[in-house]
Design a protein around this motif. Structure first.
Motif, PDB file in Angstrom:
ATOM      1  N   UNK A  18      -1.858 -27.176 -12.684  1.00  0.00           N
ATOM      2  CA  UNK A  18      -1.044 -26.671 -13.784  1.00  0.00           C
ATOM      3  C   UNK A  18      -1.202 -25.165 -13.910  1.00  0.00           C
ATOM      4  N   UNK A  19      -0.134 -24.536 -14.407  1.00  0.00           N
ATOM      5  CA  UNK A  19      -0.133 -23.111 -14.725  1.00  0.00           C
ATOM      6  C   UNK A  19       0.470 -22.976 -16.115  1.00  0.00           C
ATOM      7  N   UNK A  20      -0.293 -22.402 -17.021  1.00  0.00           N
ATOM      8  CA  UNK A  20       0.152 -22.245 -18.402  1.00  0.00           C
ATOM      9  C   UNK A  20       0.041 -20.773 -18.783  1.00  0.00           C
ATOM     10  N   UNK A  21       1.144 -20.213 -19.246  1.00  0.00           N
ATOM     11  CA  UNK A  21       1.163 -18.839 -19.729  1.00  0.00           C
ATOM     12  C   UNK A  21       1.204 -18.861 -21.252  1.00  0.00           C
ATOM     13  N   UNK A  22       0.578 -17.881 -21.860  1.00  0.00           N
ATOM     14  CA  UNK A  22       0.577 -17.739 -23.313  1.00  0.00           C
ATOM     15  C   UNK A  22       0.202 -16.304 -23.630  1.00  0.00           C
ATOM     16  N   UNK A  23       0.248 -15.958 -24.891  1.00  0.00           N
ATOM     17  CA  UNK A  23      -0.170 -14.604 -25.244  1.00  0.00           C
ATOM     18  C   UNK A  23      -1.120 -14.645 -26.426  1.00  0.00           C
ATOM     19  N   UNK A  24      -1.929 -13.626 -26.478  1.00  0.00           N
ATOM     20  CA  UNK A  24      -2.888 -13.444 -27.574  1.00  0.00           C
ATOM     21  C   UNK A  24      -2.453 -12.239 -28.396  1.00  0.00           C
ATOM     22  N   UNK A  25      -2.466 -12.404 -29.684  1.00  0.00           N
ATOM     23  CA  UNK A  25      -2.129 -11.312 -30.596  1.00  0.00           C
ATOM     24  C   UNK A  25      -3.307 -10.342 -30.629  1.00  0.00           C
ATOM     25  N   UNK A  26      -3.053  -9.109 -30.233  1.00  0.00           N
ATOM     26  CA  UNK A  26      -4.082  -8.063 -30.210  1.00  0.00           C
ATOM     27  C   UNK A  26      -3.845  -7.043 -31.320  1.00  0.00           C
ATOM     28  N   UNK A  27      -3.339  -7.491 -32.446  1.00  0.00           N
ATOM     29  CA  UNK A  27      -3.012  -6.695 -33.624  1.00  0.00           C
ATOM     30  C   UNK A  27      -1.743  -5.859 -33.400  1.00  0.00           C
ATOM     31  N   UNK A  28      -1.787  -4.872 -32.515  1.00  0.00           N
ATOM     32  CA  UNK A  28      -0.614  -4.023 -32.317  1.00  0.00           C
ATOM     33  C   UNK A  28       0.182  -4.373 -31.063  1.00  0.00           C
ATOM     34  N   UNK A  29      -0.390  -5.182 -30.203  1.00  0.00           N
ATOM     35  CA  UNK A  29       0.292  -5.605 -28.973  1.00  0.00           C
ATOM     36  C   UNK A  29      -0.035  -7.064 -28.701  1.00  0.00           C
ATOM     37  N   UNK A  58       1.439 -14.781  -6.004  1.00  0.00           N
ATOM     38  CA  UNK A  58       0.835 -15.990  -5.432  1.00  0.00           C
ATOM     39  C   UNK A  58       1.384 -17.240  -6.124  1.00  0.00           C
ATOM     40  N   UNK A  59       1.369 -17.233  -7.454  1.00  0.00           N
ATOM     41  CA  UNK A  59       1.822 -18.405  -8.206  1.00  0.00           C
ATOM     42  C   UNK A  59       3.322 -18.632  -8.064  1.00  0.00           C
ATOM     43  N   UNK A  60       4.077 -17.581  -7.826  1.00  0.00           N
ATOM     44  CA  UNK A  60       5.529 -17.706  -7.668  1.00  0.00           C
ATOM     45  C   UNK A  60       5.916 -18.542  -6.454  1.00  0.00           C
ATOM     46  N   UNK A  61       4.989 -18.733  -5.541  1.00  0.00           N
ATOM     47  CA  UNK A  61       5.249 -19.562  -4.362  1.00  0.00           C
ATOM     48  C   UNK A  61       5.096 -21.058  -4.654  1.00  0.00           C
ATOM     49  N   UNK A  62       4.655 -21.403  -5.876  1.00  0.00           N
ATOM     50  CA  UNK A  62       4.555 -22.819  -6.244  1.00  0.00           C
ATOM     51  C   UNK A  62       5.960 -23.416  -6.359  1.00  0.00           C
ATOM     52  N   UNK A  63       6.176 -24.580  -5.742  1.00  0.00           N
ATOM     53  CA  UNK A  63       7.504 -25.193  -5.848  1.00  0.00           C
ATOM     54  C   UNK A  63       7.768 -25.646  -7.287  1.00  0.00           C
TER      55      UNK A  63
END
Length: 89
Positions: A18-29, A58-63
């Motif tokens: 599995x590949x999971x993307x997410x973001x963390x709130x760093x206050x201003x970014x 690298x991950x972009x090569x995942x089907x």
């Protein structure tokens, strides 16, 4: 940590569950992060790590990797926006 060829070698595409993307709130970014599940372990990376572009290539090569993962993660700002980009669990 640097995402080096040696690190990428420990993330063989056929073994990635599995590949999971997410973001963390760093206050201003927001900090875009990525969890890669492989071999029963989860590797965590973020966009400020040297070699991030090599990881994405690298991950972009995942089907079947979601090509729209970036847009799904960045909007709306300052929310987690967890996006499963690849899943074979």
């Amino acid at each position: 940590m640097t995402i080096s060829p040696a690190i990428l070698g420990q993330l063989p595409l056929p073994d990635i569950r599995a590949v999971i993307f997410y973001k963390r709130d760093q206050i201003t970014t927001d900090l875009i992060c990525c969890d890669v599940e492989v071999g029963g372990a989860v590797w965590t990376f973020h966009e400020e790590t040297a070699g991030w572009s090599d990881l994405i290539k690298h991950l972009s090569a995942l089907p079947g990797l979601r090509s729209d993962w970036y847009e799904a993660v960045v909007n709306p700002p300052f929310t987690t926006a967890e996006t499963i980009a690849f899943d074979r669990r």
